[in-house]
Design a protein around this motif. Sequence first.
Motif, mmCIF file in Angstrom:
data_model
loop_
_atom_site.group_PDB
_atom_site.id
_atom_site.type_symbol
_atom_site.label_atom_id
_atom_site.label_comp_id
_atom_site.label_asym_id
_atom_site.label_seq_id
_atom_site.Cartn_x
_atom_site.Cartn_y
_atom_site.Cartn_z
ATOM 1 N N UNK A 66 49.206 51.642 42.446
ATOM 2 C CA UNK A 66 49.012 52.603 43.531
ATOM 3 C C UNK A 66 50.098 53.655 43.534
ATOM 4 N N UNK A 67 51.319 53.245 43.248
ATOM 5 C CA UNK A 67 52.428 54.190 43.199
ATOM 6 C C UNK A 67 52.261 55.175 42.056
ATOM 7 N N UNK A 68 51.879 54.692 40.880
ATOM 8 C CA UNK A 68 51.709 55.566 39.723
ATOM 9 C C UNK A 68 50.596 56.578 39.970
ATOM 10 N N UNK A 261 55.347 51.576 33.811
ATOM 11 C CA UNK A 261 55.033 51.250 35.203
ATOM 12 C C UNK A 261 56.272 50.789 35.950
ATOM 13 N N UNK A 262 57.076 49.938 35.320
ATOM 14 C CA UNK A 262 58.319 49.429 35.914
ATOM 15 C C UNK A 262 59.456 49.734 34.946
ATOM 16 N N UNK A 263 60.059 50.927 35.059
ATOM 17 C CA UNK A 263 61.068 51.359 34.089
ATOM 18 C C UNK A 263 62.261 50.412 34.013
ATOM 19 N N UNK A 264 62.568 49.890 32.832
ATOM 20 C CA UNK A 264 63.720 48.982 32.693
ATOM 21 C C UNK A 264 65.042 49.614 33.121
ATOM 22 N N UNK A 397 65.610 61.015 42.775
ATOM 23 C CA UNK A 397 64.388 61.489 43.432
ATOM 24 C C UNK A 397 63.190 61.468 42.492
ATOM 25 N N UNK A 398 63.422 61.740 41.208
ATOM 26 C CA UNK A 398 62.300 61.774 40.268
ATOM 27 C C UNK A 398 61.660 60.397 40.080
ATOM 28 N N UNK A 399 62.414 59.348 40.423
ATOM 29 C CA UNK A 399 61.901 57.979 40.282
ATOM 30 C C UNK A 399 61.505 57.377 41.619
ATOM 31 N N UNK A 400 61.333 58.234 42.643
ATOM 32 C CA UNK A 400 61.055 57.719 43.986
ATOM 33 C C UNK A 400 59.801 56.862 44.017
ATOM 34 N N UNK A 401 58.745 57.319 43.349
ATOM 35 C CA UNK A 401 57.494 56.562 43.371
ATOM 36 C C UNK A 401 57.621 55.213 42.695
ATOM 37 N N UNK A 402 58.143 55.223 41.469
ATOM 38 C CA UNK A 402 58.284 53.969 40.718
ATOM 39 C C UNK A 402 59.255 53.022 41.404
#
Length: 468
Positions: A66-68, A261-264, A397-402
């Motif tokens: 849903x976030x992606x 989807x889930x950045x290490x 901020x660029x990773x707010x969704x993930x």
Amino acid sequence: MRTEPTILNRAGLIILMAGQLLPLIDFSIVNVALSAIAQSLNASHLQLELMVAAYGIGLAVCLAMGSRLGDNFGRRRLFTLGVWVFGLASLACGISSSINGLLFARVIQGVGAAMILPQILATLHVNLSGKRHSFAIGAYGAIGGMAFVLGQILGGFLVSANVAGLGWRSVFLINIPVCIGVLLFVKHCVPESRSEHPATVDWAGTLLLAIALLCLLIPVALGPEYHWSWPFIVMLFCVVPLSLVLWKVEKHKENGGVFPLMPPRLLRLPSIQFGFILALTMFTSFGGFMFAVALTLQAGLGHSALESGYAFVAMGVSYFIGSLCSAKIANRLGKLNTLFLGCVLQIPALLALIWTFFQFWPNINAATLMPATLVMGVAQSFIVSSFYRIGLSEMPSKDAGAGSAMLTTVQQAAFGLGSALFGTIVYQVFYLTQSHQTAVIAALFLELALFSILAICGLVYRRRLHGI
């Protein structure tokens, strides 16, 4: 012709908070309707436990996706679609004529909730800064905990009031007017936002995450009922290797320039790592506590749904007051010290609650529970608000969704795990002792152990921060 807002104003914040209430309140609103549902649909205790856990499973499994989708196609757009799905699923729950139909509709509710929740936190993180951001995150945390308590109270009132003869069905149908209100105003109050660098859908990561979560939650919910037969043991043992495979797949995508989807790299952040621990201990305990105590009051002491709901009024009031103060306390003491303050209050309050169930049984009611639950409400408000502040503290901020999806996935999985785990403890201890009192005290001791683990991990995290 109306123009869309370029910033998130107060009206937009209210709409987002109303949207947040929808999925979170549905975790607990059914707790006080368990007896009524069991009688109406001839449901077993396992099916009742599954009804709570199925919602959490559907939510946790689909959150990251849903976030992606929100990052790629617009967070407001996914938020709106999620409200539609959630509203229609709530209608299906309210008109269900069988427990299996209700279970299926609860899963769909969870899918709708997974579209809603990550968009809220990401929208706050992208559109606000400074004091407004701190206030909004505090409000988000406050609503998150308040929704759980409010759900118990509202559910008890609705079932007892039996409006239009709907009984337990009203706890689901009450969502529909809220959904309509949100849909009417969201376009004009909430700004659209999306990631500046849209990424392709990570189907492999989504599938692996879903399988790993199912392999964890299904055995916890069903294993004891089926005497831990080999399929459930195998599923549980598969969680670790599946998690390792997920890590390698996501790392490979990240090294190849593909946004996973889930950045290490986010999983390496100390704040995210500790946020996961905080979520697993706090929200497993919170969800399990509300389920276990509500079940004990109804099945063990014969309280009505309304009486069961009223038992949590003091906790709800103190949680709300604590949430209002949490931002100022966090600014003065710091995020981590606010968490420790919550633990310092929570652990003795739990001991007091255990003593209450031991000393006053069977004369347990809202008055006897009030001294302990008042303190617990304040303590939990500090801990929940610290979860979001700590978890997002190092988030670009660029990773707010993930990032918000990762935190919320663990949070909601913990809610589902809590109801399954604590429900299993309560049922198994009751089966062995035939004592509801012993069963609920065992559940409270489990909660005490989890909060003690949280406090110890917090000390380790603080030492790690000082070493950086």
